[in-house]
Scaffold this motif. Structure first.
Motif, PDB file in Angstrom:
ATOM      1  N   MET A  63     -20.160 -12.552 -67.702  1.00  0.00           N
ATOM      2  CA  MET A  63     -18.633 -12.163 -67.702  1.00  0.00           C
ATOM      3  C   MET A  63     -17.638 -13.117 -67.562  1.00  0.00           C
ATOM      4  N   LEU A  64     -16.805 -13.120 -68.298  1.00  0.00           N
ATOM      5  CA  LEU A  64     -15.576 -14.374 -68.718  1.00  0.00           C
ATOM      6  C   LEU A  64     -14.438 -13.517 -68.198  1.00  0.00           C
ATOM      7  N   LEU A  65     -13.795 -14.122 -67.091  1.00  0.00           N
ATOM      8  CA  LEU A  65     -12.325 -13.685 -67.027  1.00  0.00           C
ATOM      9  C   LEU A  65     -11.263 -14.978 -66.750  1.00  0.00           C
ATOM     10  N   HIS A  66      -9.974 -14.469 -66.333  1.00  0.00           N
ATOM     11  CA  HIS A  66      -9.091 -15.705 -66.516  1.00  0.00           C
ATOM     12  C   HIS A  66      -8.287 -15.876 -65.585  1.00  0.00           C
ATOM     13  N   ARG A  67      -8.401 -15.012 -64.592  1.00  0.00           N
ATOM     14  CA  ARG A  67      -7.341 -14.732 -63.462  1.00  0.00           C
ATOM     15  C   ARG A  67      -8.328 -15.278 -62.208  1.00  0.00           C
ATOM     16  N   ILE A  68      -7.894 -16.116 -61.264  1.00  0.00           N
ATOM     17  CA  ILE A  68      -8.603 -16.395 -60.170  1.00  0.00           C
ATOM     18  C   ILE A  68      -8.788 -14.946 -59.303  1.00  0.00           C
ATOM     19  N   ASN A  69      -7.625 -14.199 -59.241  1.00  0.00           N
ATOM     20  CA  ASN A  69      -7.509 -13.037 -58.407  1.00  0.00           C
ATOM     21  C   ASN A  69      -8.497 -11.936 -58.794  1.00  0.00           C
ATOM     22  N   THR A  70      -8.640 -11.777 -60.256  1.00  0.00           N
ATOM     23  CA  THR A  70      -9.731 -10.732 -61.064  1.00  0.00           C
ATOM     24  C   THR A  70     -11.074 -11.191 -60.805  1.00  0.00           C
ATOM     25  N   ILE A  71     -11.254 -12.538 -60.889  1.00  0.00           N
ATOM     26  CA  ILE A  71     -12.626 -13.024 -60.662  1.00  0.00           C
ATOM     27  C   ILE A  71     -12.836 -12.742 -59.306  1.00  0.00           C
ATOM     28  N   ASP A  72     -11.961 -12.831 -58.264  1.00  0.00           N
ATOM     29  CA  ASP A  72     -12.293 -12.749 -56.664  1.00  0.00           C
ATOM     30  C   ASP A  72     -12.613 -11.112 -56.582  1.00  0.00           C
ATOM     31  N   GLN A  73     -11.875 -10.194 -57.040  1.00  0.00           N
ATOM     32  CA  GLN A  73     -12.063  -8.907 -56.991  1.00  0.00           C
ATOM     33  C   GLN A  73     -13.258  -8.339 -57.751  1.00  0.00           C
ATOM     34  N   PHE A  74     -13.424  -8.849 -58.900  1.00  0.00           N
ATOM     35  CA  PHE A  74     -14.808  -8.573 -59.558  1.00  0.00           C
ATOM     36  C   PHE A  74     -16.114  -9.146 -58.901  1.00  0.00           C
ATOM     37  N   GLN A  75     -16.094 -10.221 -58.431  1.00  0.00           N
ATOM     38  CA  GLN A  75     -17.108 -10.755 -57.627  1.00  0.00           C
ATOM     39  C   GLN A  75     -17.300 -10.129 -56.427  1.00  0.00           C
ATOM     40  N   ALA A  76     -16.539  -9.639 -55.641  1.00  0.00           N
ATOM     41  CA  ALA A  76     -16.573  -8.803 -54.469  1.00  0.00           C
ATOM     42  C   ALA A  76     -17.470  -7.514 -54.689  1.00  0.00           C
ATOM     43  N   GLU A  77     -16.800  -6.903 -55.979  1.00  0.00           N
ATOM     44  CA  GLU A  77     -17.328  -5.847 -56.379  1.00  0.00           C
ATOM     45  C   GLU A  77     -19.082  -5.586 -56.532  1.00  0.00           C
ATOM     46  N   ILE A  78     -19.206  -6.632 -57.468  1.00  0.00           N
ATOM     47  CA  ILE A  78     -20.747  -6.527 -57.861  1.00  0.00           C
ATOM     48  C   ILE A  78     -21.620  -7.067 -56.800  1.00  0.00           C
ATOM     49  N   GLU A  79     -21.065  -8.009 -55.927  1.00  0.00           N
ATOM     50  CA  GLU A  79     -21.710  -8.262 -54.417  1.00  0.00           C
ATOM     51  C   GLU A  79     -21.952  -7.125 -53.753  1.00  0.00           C
ATOM     52  N   ARG A  80     -20.954  -6.139 -53.478  1.00  0.00           N
ATOM     53  CA  ARG A  80     -20.873  -5.202 -52.695  1.00  0.00           C
ATOM     54  C   ARG A  80     -21.916  -3.999 -53.256  1.00  0.00           C
ATOM     55  N   ASN A  81     -22.198  -4.132 -54.532  1.00  0.00           N
ATOM     56  CA  ASN A  81     -23.075  -3.199 -55.479  1.00  0.00           C
ATOM     57  C   ASN A  81     -24.186  -3.670 -55.682  1.00  0.00           C
ATOM     58  N   HIS A  82     -24.680  -5.015 -55.121  1.00  0.00           N
ATOM     59  CA  HIS A  82     -25.780  -5.505 -55.365  1.00  0.00           C
ATOM     60  C   HIS A  82     -26.210  -5.824 -56.916  1.00  0.00           C
ATOM     61  N   LYS A  83     -25.239  -5.985 -57.568  1.00  0.00           N
ATOM     62  CA  LYS A  83     -25.482  -6.304 -58.811  1.00  0.00           C
ATOM     63  C   LYS A  83     -25.512  -7.702 -59.497  1.00  0.00           C
ATOM     64  N   THR A  84     -25.281  -8.551 -58.756  1.00  0.00           N
ATOM     65  CA  THR A  84     -25.370 -10.131 -59.211  1.00  0.00           C
ATOM     66  C   THR A  84     -26.693 -10.637 -59.799  1.00  0.00           C
TER      67      THR A  84
END
Length: 516
Positions: A63-84
């Motif tokens: 998954m490629l993204l271009h804003r740090i804030n978006t990356i942080d938000q998305f990363q937190a979501e997949i970690e929370r949902n155990h999808k890393t």
């Protein structure tokens, strides 16, 4: 008995449009375009149906993204949902650095490559000179399915179609719907942004202010910080130190901010979700049309009872003309190359000049034998697209910018704030306001419009002479003001800064020459 003539229900979310069975029909090398405005479940589709398919078939997702804030938000979501385990996130910018400096990266391990908010390739190319590297690298990954998702990616789709004739994108589109916009208002003056902010605080209206300039955004925050949260890009070395990172991280995690007002630059114009039924007002002072649309999409509409009031700083036809000339000048050197002229002819034409727009750059030929001039295709396309858009706005006549945005959003009517108030109104409103430096005086000088020999005059004595003349004309009943110069100071970044020639508007009775 069912009605066989019943109109099929229009898909609302991406998962209504793309089923697991459709995913199974995609093949290595396919380019998939998912086009839908914000809040239609593009990210949800990746994190759920596509993730489930990838996990069941032993495939990996990049998954490629271009804003740090978006990356942080998305990363937190997949970690929370155990999808890393199946999804890896990285930035376009990191990819571009690796390509630029020949740093190896294993693309082959990913069978799905997602370009989220892929309008980035064009929209950021005006200041990022390497977006073409990441786009070309992604497009040429023949072993993977490439999925491009955006609410504003149509210009990049056109570019891909033109530049890669062998690629036939498979497109999935949801109808764009901005019916949640309750009101659309345009304004012209810089200071009106602050007036909106003061009004929002006074009326306790939760709002987001998107400001193009980090300096201006911080200046507003500094004045009203008791009620505000400030955000700008981490790459901004001057203003990022004033960002409360803990509060921003909390906002990204909870998809909500606690303060009354969020003042932010375009660093939050894509991907970030704000879910808050109390948020109904967004003010946008950003020129780029696609970025503007992305700003509107930050608020996630919950249902038919939810909505937004949008206020946008307009661009009048004179400003559009200036932008048009600027863009034409920026592509002038590239146009010369594009017309078929050689590198030697180019150097002869533009002796000892370099392209300040960075559209033309030096490249080494395939045999490493020499350097030649080359055009950055995405940067060039961005400028020509902007020129085409400005032309359409101007063709709409007076208030062409407003009409263009109105048509884009499908809004039936818009409001245009009448800011052509008199000089007397201006003086009353700004009485007691300190103008620390020359840039603070621009609006005052413009509205006074004191001219000698056709030239706009800015000297204090000439401005006060004009105020005195007008005041005496009406026996001191109106325009009983003067501009006083004085020395003052204020603390900036913990340091005391002196302003020996500050101005202030104050009441003054010119008929008796004594202050009231």
């Amino acid at each position: 008995m069912s009605n066989i003539n019943q109109t099929p229900k229009e898909p609302k979310y991406i998962t209504d449009l793309i089923s697991p069975k459709i995913i199974e029909t995609w093949h290595d090398g396919d380019v998939i375009i998912i086009s839908a405005n914000c809040g239609r479940g593009k990210s949800y589709f990746i994190k759920n149906p596509l993730y489930d398919f990838a996990k069941a078939s032993g495939k990996k997702i990049l998954m490629l993204l271009h804003r740090i804030n978006t990356i942080d938000q998305f990363q937190a979501e997949i970690e929370r949902n155990h999808k890393t385990d199946e999804i890896e996130i990285r930035s376009y910018q990191k990819t571009q650095i690796e390509i630029q400096y020949n740093i190896p990266f294993d693309w082959v391990k990913y069978q799905f490559i997602i370009s989220d908010e892929f309008h980035y390739f064009l929209d950021d190319s005006s200041f990022n000179t390497t977006t073409d590297l990441s786009l070309d690298k992604i497009i040429n990954q023949k072993h993977a399915v490439k999925i491009f998702m955006s609410a504003t990616g149509e210009d990049v789709v056109d570019y891909i179609t033109d530049s890669y004739p062998n690629i036939k994108p498979i497109t999935y589109t949801l109808t764009y719907d901005y019916s949640f916009i309750r009101s659309l208002t345009f304004y012209n003056k810089e200071e009106t942004t602050e007036e909106f902010l003061k009004k929002a605080i006074k009326n306790n209206k939760k709002s987001i202010f998107f400001i193009q300039s980090a300096r201006k955004a911080y200046s507003l925050y500094q004045k009203y910080k008791k009620d505000c949260l400030f955000c700008c890009s981490s790459s901004n070395s001057i203003y990022y130190k004033y960002v409360n990172k803990e509060k921003i991280n909390s906002m990204l995690k909870n998809e909500k901010f606690d303060e009354l007002i969020l003042i932010t630059t375009s660093c939050l114009d894509a991907g970030v979700n704000i879910i808050d039924r109390n948020l109904h007002d967004i003010v946008i002072d950003i020129k780029d049309v696609h970025s503007l649309l992305q700003c509107i999409g930050r608020k996630r509409i919950q249902d038919e009872t939810d909505g937004l009031n949008i206020c946008i700083k307009s661009l009048n036809n004179m400003v559009l003309g200036g932008l048009e000339q600027s863009n034409k000048h920026q592509i002038e050197m590239a146009d010369y190359l594009k017309a078929g002229h050689t590198t030697n002819e180019y150097i002869d034409k533009f002796k000892r000049q370099y392209d300040k727009s960075y559209i033309v750059f030096d490249a080494v030929d395939e045999n490493n034998q020499g350097v030649y001039k080359k055009i950055n295709p995405l940067m060039y396309r961005k400028k020509t697209n902007d020129l085409a858009r400005i032309k359409k706005m101007k063709e709409l006549g007076e208030f062409g910018y407003c009409k263009y945005i109105q048509n884009l959003l499908g809004v039936k009517r818009y409001n245009l704030i009448n800011e052509n108030y008199s000089l007397e109104d201006y003086l009353h409103i700004h009485q007691g306001q300190i103008m620390y430096q020359r840039t603070d005086r621009k609006d005052l000088i413009d509205i006074m419009n004191v001219r000698r020999d056709g030239k706009l005059r800015k000297r204090l004595d000439l401005l006060n002479a004009a105020l005195k003349e007008e005041s005496l004309k009406f026996q001191g009943e109106v325009l009983n003001f003067r501009i006083r110069e004085f020395s003052t100071s204020k603390v900036i970044d913990g340091k005391q800064k002196r302003y020996p020639n500050a101005w202030i508007i104050e009441a003054f009775d010119w008929t008796v020459l004594t202050p009231k």
